[in-house]
Structures are given as structure tokens and as C-alpha cells.
Design a protein around this motif. Structure first.
Motif, PDB file in Angstrom:
ATOM      1  N   GLY A  48      -8.538  -3.494   4.530  1.00  0.00           N
ATOM      2  CA  GLY A  48      -9.601  -2.928   5.034  1.00  0.00           C
ATOM      3  C   GLY A  48      -9.827  -1.460   5.170  1.00  0.00           C
ATOM      4  N   CYS A  49      -8.724  -0.785   4.264  1.00  0.00           N
ATOM      5  CA  CYS A  49      -8.798   0.607   4.451  1.00  0.00           C
ATOM      6  C   CYS A  49      -8.961   1.121   3.078  1.00  0.00           C
ATOM      7  CB  CYS A  49      -7.356   1.069   4.872  1.00  0.00           C
ATOM      8  SG  CYS A  49      -7.043   0.267   6.660  1.00  0.00           S
ATOM      9  N   SER A  50      -9.013   2.553   3.069  1.00  0.00           N
ATOM     10  CA  SER A  50      -9.003   3.265   1.970  1.00  0.00           C
ATOM     11  C   SER A  50      -7.626   3.016   1.227  1.00  0.00           C
ATOM     12  CB  SER A  50      -9.266   4.651   2.154  1.00  0.00           C
ATOM     13  OG  SER A  50     -10.644   5.000   2.691  1.00  0.00           O
ATOM     14  N   SER A  51      -7.878   2.944  -0.037  1.00  0.00           N
ATOM     15  CA  SER A  51      -6.577   2.837  -0.900  1.00  0.00           C
ATOM     16  C   SER A  51      -5.606   4.359  -0.765  1.00  0.00           C
ATOM     17  CB  SER A  51      -6.742   2.172  -2.470  1.00  0.00           C
ATOM     18  OG  SER A  51      -7.466   3.671  -3.030  1.00  0.00           O
ATOM     19  N   ALA A  52      -4.310   4.310  -0.951  1.00  0.00           N
ATOM     20  CA  ALA A  52      -3.706   5.232  -1.077  1.00  0.00           C
ATOM     21  C   ALA A  52      -4.189   6.297  -2.041  1.00  0.00           C
ATOM     22  CB  ALA A  52      -2.043   5.115  -1.244  1.00  0.00           C
ATOM     23  N   GLY A  53      -4.589   5.990  -3.384  1.00  0.00           N
ATOM     24  CA  GLY A  53      -5.156   6.701  -4.384  1.00  0.00           C
ATOM     25  C   GLY A  53      -6.318   7.558  -3.540  1.00  0.00           C
ATOM     26  N   GLN A  54      -7.229   6.870  -3.073  1.00  0.00           N
ATOM     27  CA  GLN A  54      -8.293   7.341  -2.490  1.00  0.00           C
ATOM     28  C   GLN A  54      -8.063   8.501  -1.477  1.00  0.00           C
ATOM     29  OE1 GLN A  54     -10.192   3.853  -1.159  1.00  0.00           O
ATOM     30  NE2 GLN A  54     -11.764   3.931  -2.846  1.00  0.00           N
ATOM     31  N   TYR A  55      -7.035   8.644  -0.510  1.00  0.00           N
ATOM     32  CA  TYR A  55      -6.893   9.579   0.189  1.00  0.00           C
ATOM     33  C   TYR A  55      -5.755  10.307  -0.198  1.00  0.00           C
ATOM     34  CZ  TYR A  55      -3.226   6.365   2.354  1.00  0.00           C
ATOM     35  OH  TYR A  55      -2.203   5.354   2.487  1.00  0.00           O
ATOM     36  N   GLY A  56      -5.572  10.483  -1.640  1.00  0.00           N
ATOM     37  CA  GLY A  56      -4.812  11.422  -2.085  1.00  0.00           C
ATOM     38  C   GLY A  56      -3.242  11.294  -2.335  1.00  0.00           C
ATOM     39  N   ALA A  57      -2.930  10.082  -2.522  1.00  0.00           N
ATOM     40  CA  ALA A  57      -1.394   9.989  -2.740  1.00  0.00           C
ATOM     41  C   ALA A  57      -1.226  10.037  -4.184  1.00  0.00           C
ATOM     42  CB  ALA A  57      -1.183   8.436  -2.294  1.00  0.00           C
ATOM     43  N   ASP A  58      -0.111  10.593  -4.640  1.00  0.00           N
ATOM     44  CA  ASP A  58       0.142  10.721  -6.052  1.00  0.00           C
ATOM     45  C   ASP A  58       0.956   9.531  -6.587  1.00  0.00           C
ATOM     46  OD1 ASP A  58      -0.825  13.305  -6.454  1.00  0.00           O
ATOM     47  OD2 ASP A  58       0.623  13.933  -4.841  1.00  0.00           O
ATOM     48  N   ILE A  59       1.885   9.284  -5.753  1.00  0.00           N
ATOM     49  CA  ILE A  59       2.815   8.029  -6.002  1.00  0.00           C
ATOM     50  C   ILE A  59       2.659   6.973  -4.696  1.00  0.00           C
ATOM     51  CG2 ILE A  59       5.122   7.246  -6.271  1.00  0.00           C
ATOM     52  CD1 ILE A  59       5.775   9.819  -7.501  1.00  0.00           C
ATOM     53  N   VAL A  60       2.558   5.710  -5.055  1.00  0.00           N
ATOM     54  CA  VAL A  60       2.463   4.542  -4.037  1.00  0.00           C
ATOM     55  C   VAL A  60       3.558   3.768  -4.247  1.00  0.00           C
ATOM     56  CG1 VAL A  60       1.166   2.923  -2.755  1.00  0.00           C
ATOM     57  CG2 VAL A  60       0.062   5.015  -3.735  1.00  0.00           C
ATOM     58  N   VAL A  61       4.511   3.388  -3.335  1.00  0.00           N
ATOM     59  CA  VAL A  61       5.409   2.251  -3.330  1.00  0.00           C
ATOM     60  C   VAL A  61       5.301   1.363  -2.290  1.00  0.00           C
ATOM     61  CG1 VAL A  61       7.220   3.645  -4.713  1.00  0.00           C
ATOM     62  CG2 VAL A  61       7.119   3.479  -2.144  1.00  0.00           C
ATOM     63  N   ALA A  62       5.349  -0.050  -2.431  1.00  0.00           N
ATOM     64  CA  ALA A  62       5.204  -1.286  -1.354  1.00  0.00           C
ATOM     65  C   ALA A  62       6.220  -2.308  -1.560  1.00  0.00           C
ATOM     66  CB  ALA A  62       3.708  -1.623  -1.667  1.00  0.00           C
ATOM     67  N   GLU A  63       6.257  -3.101  -0.723  1.00  0.00           N
ATOM     68  CA  GLU A  63       6.945  -4.455  -0.781  1.00  0.00           C
ATOM     69  C   GLU A  63       5.928  -5.475  -0.883  1.00  0.00           C
ATOM     70  OE1 GLU A  63       8.974  -7.370  -1.443  1.00  0.00           O
ATOM     71  OE2 GLU A  63      10.083  -5.686  -1.168  1.00  0.00           O
ATOM     72  N   GLY A  64       6.010  -6.251  -1.980  1.00  0.00           N
ATOM     73  CA  GLY A  64       4.792  -7.245  -2.132  1.00  0.00           C
ATOM     74  C   GLY A  64       5.184  -8.716  -1.752  1.00  0.00           C
ATOM     75  N   GLN A  65       6.224  -8.596  -0.996  1.00  0.00           N
ATOM     76  CA  GLN A  65       6.728 -10.092  -0.482  1.00  0.00           C
ATOM     77  C   GLN A  65       5.759 -10.492   0.680  1.00  0.00           C
ATOM     78  OE1 GLN A  65       8.011 -11.283   2.690  1.00  0.00           O
ATOM     79  NE2 GLN A  65       7.919 -13.223   1.937  1.00  0.00           N
ATOM     80  N   PRO A  66       5.036  -9.656   1.492  1.00  0.00           N
ATOM     81  CA  PRO A  66       4.176 -10.020   2.494  1.00  0.00           C
ATOM     82  C   PRO A  66       2.945 -10.770   1.882  1.00  0.00           C
ATOM     83  CG  PRO A  66       4.919  -7.932   3.046  1.00  0.00           C
ATOM     84  CD  PRO A  66       5.515  -8.336   1.749  1.00  0.00           C
ATOM     85  N   LEU A  67       2.714 -10.425   0.660  1.00  0.00           N
ATOM     86  CA  LEU A  67       1.516 -11.119   0.000  1.00  0.00           C
ATOM     87  C   LEU A  67       1.382 -12.472  -0.235  1.00  0.00           C
ATOM     88  CD1 LEU A  67       0.802  -8.400  -2.799  1.00  0.00           C
ATOM     89  CD2 LEU A  67      -0.370  -8.543  -0.579  1.00  0.00           C
TER      90      LEU A  67
END
Length: 136
Positions: A48-67
Motif C-alpha cells: 500500500g506504499c510507494s516502492s523503494a525505487g520511487q522514494y529514491g533507494a538505489d539498492i533494495v534487499v528483502a526477505e521473501g519468506q513472508p510472501l
């Protein structure tokens, strides 16, 4: 504390307390210092939020297990790593992880590596690791 010696700033969003941070202004300050902004994200919170790229992140890391990936006998987990297109060729192609097995012996694993990277190194753009195959 940001200066010309700062390579990057790592921000977890949402933070430890579950608060969503206003990262837009932080991204401007980080980039003005000549550094990169790395965001550690929780994918479900990004719906429900802006993506990390939209707010200026150069690199994004995440854990996908909660998906929705089940924790069958302690795993598998799904690590995600993304970068702006201009940084893709600078992403690590081979990272070696170290752990200790159930018998106390050291073990190593090659991550962020694909067959494509070994065969067509100059054209490789994918960093899919084998854990994603287990989830599929």
C-alpha cells in the motif's frame, strides 16, 4: 554524519518498531553526500506504499519468506536483491556465505549466482539463486 567518505546508508523500512519512515528526504541528503541509499524492505508492507525505487533507494534487499513460502524443516528462505539499472553490472555475481552445520563443521554456500553468469558473463543480468528453485 554523512560526508564524502560515506559509501552508503542502510535503512530498514518499516523500522524495528513497525513504523514506516519518510525516506524521500533522507534519499536527497544521502545522494547529496555522494552516497547510495540501501533499503531493507518487507515486501508485504510495500503493497500500500510507494516502492523503494520511487522514494529514491538505489539498492533494495528483502526477505521473501513472508510472501507465503512455507518453513519446511527450517527453510527455504528467499532473499531478494534489486538495484537501479545503472548499478546492475556492479552487483556482486558471486557471494560466499559461511555457516556451521548441525555437527559443528564449517560449511560454505555460493549465493547470487546463476548458470548464465558463468557462461555469458558479459551479458548476465540475473542473480537468481537455487533457493528460489526450491520455492518454485
Amino acid at each position: 554524519m554523512l560526508d564524502s567518505n560515506t559509501a552508503c546508508l542502510v535503512v530498514q523500512n518499516p523500522n524495528f518498531f513497525g513504523d514506516l519512515l519518510e525516506v524521500d528526504e533522507l534519499a536527497e541528503v544521502v545522494h547529496a553526500a555522494g552516497a547510495l541509499l540501501v533499503v531493507v524492505a518487507i515486501p508485504v508492507h510495500s503493497l500500500g506504499c510507494s516502492s523503494a525505487g520511487q522514494y529514491g533507494a538505489d539498492i533494495v534487499v528483502a526477505e521473501g519468506q513472508p510472501l507465503g513460502a512455507g518453513l519446511n524443516f527450517g527453510g527455504p528462505y528467499l532473499g531478494m536483491f534489486a538495484a537501479r539499472m545503472e548499478l546492475v553490472r556492479r552487483m556482486p555475481g558471486r557471494l560466499i556465505g559461511e555457516t556451521i552445520d548441525s555437527e559443528g563443521k564449517r560449511g560454505f554456500v555460493l549465493t547470487l549466482s546463476t548458470r548464465e553468469q558463468h557462461i555469458r558473463r558479459e551479458k548476465a543480468t540475473s542473480n537468481i539463486c537455487t533457493n528460489q528453485g526450491l520455492i518454485a
